[in-house]
Design an enzyme around this catalytic site. Structure first.
Site, PDB file in Angstrom:
ATOM      1  CB  CYS A 113      23.862 -97.420  17.277  1.00  0.00           C
ATOM      2  SG  CYS A 113      21.962 -97.049  16.475  1.00  0.00           S
ATOM      3  CB  CYS A 116      18.816 -93.155  16.910  1.00  0.00           C
ATOM      4  SG  CYS A 116      18.499 -94.791  16.433  1.00  0.00           S
ATOM      5  CB  SER A 117      20.908 -94.394  21.336  1.00  0.00           C
ATOM      6  OG  SER A 117      19.564 -93.852  21.591  1.00  0.00           O
ATOM      7  CB  CYS A 118      20.057 -99.182  18.167  1.00  0.00           C
ATOM      8  SG  CYS A 118      18.670 -98.781  17.818  1.00  0.00           S
TER       9      CYS A 118
END
Ligand code: FE
Length: 212
Positions: A113, A116-118
């Site tokens: 991602c 961010c941190s998907c």
């Protein structure tokens, strides 16, 4: 002040009561408003955290193992990752879509991602720290072969590396290649080989060294 004022004959960590920070105050305010307005019940956030904590890479491993032994399931899973998972009783607690990417002799998939941190949390749980950090997020798309090499994974030059960038709505899961020498293995034994990192695409699935 400290809440640790009672006597004990064993050492333990101090719990300090610091004044609440910005995000803690914001969380409390939003939660209390949602409850006061009847939009959520008082225990709902706790229940949701319990659901999140129940998700681990063992779920993803179960999906991968089933896909390895059942070609019809694999086809359905690749066509629609989410309904494939639901077929195995894995519920999605959010409205994200899941796309399952199959590694082959010609294509190696890697997920990231960049924003961010998907991450496919319903089937893998929480992402590892390195997945959320900037070096991986930036470099996975710029120099994936080099990043993979740093994970100890050498991808031959004639194998294409496809990097898929997750979003808040679309998450990816890598279906790794089934290792040679596992013909006739039970689904359970196969699932035990499948690691979190293999389902992110940074390593292949390998046999334990004792039986290699
Ligand atoms: Fe993200």
């Amino acid at each position: 002040m400290s809440v640790h004022e009672h006597e004990h004959d064993h050492p333990h960590d101090e719990i300090s009561v610091e004044s609440a920070g910005y995000y803690e105050i914001m969380e409390t305010a939003v939660r209390e408003l949602l409850v006061a307005k009847g939009m959520i019940g008082p225990g709902e956030i706790r229940r949701q955290i319990e659901v999140l904590d129940s998700r681990t890479p063992a779920l993803g491993a179960k999906i991968v193992a089933r896909a390895w032994v059942d070609p019809d399931f694999r086809a359905r899973l690749l066509a629609d990752g989410r309904t494939g998972c639901e077929e195995l009783g894995i519920s999605f607690y959010d409205d994200t879509a899941l796309i399952v990417l199959e590694n082959t002799a010609e294509v190696h998939n890697l997920i990231v991602c960049t924003l961010c941190s998907c991450y496919p949390r319903p089937v893998l749980g929480l992402p590892p720290d390195w997945y959320k950090e900037k070096p991986y997020r930036a470099r996975a798309v710029i120099e994936p072969r080099k990043v993979l090499a740093e994970f100890g994974t050498t991808i031959p030059d004639d194998v294409e590396i496809r990097v898929s960038d997750s979003t808040s709505m679309v998450r990816y899961l890598v279906l790794p290649r089934r290792p040679d020498g596992t013909e006739g293995w039970s689904e359970e034994a196969l699932a035990a080989l499948v690691t979190r990192d293999a389902m992110i695409g940074v390593v292949p699935v390998t046999l334990p060294e004792t039986i290699q």
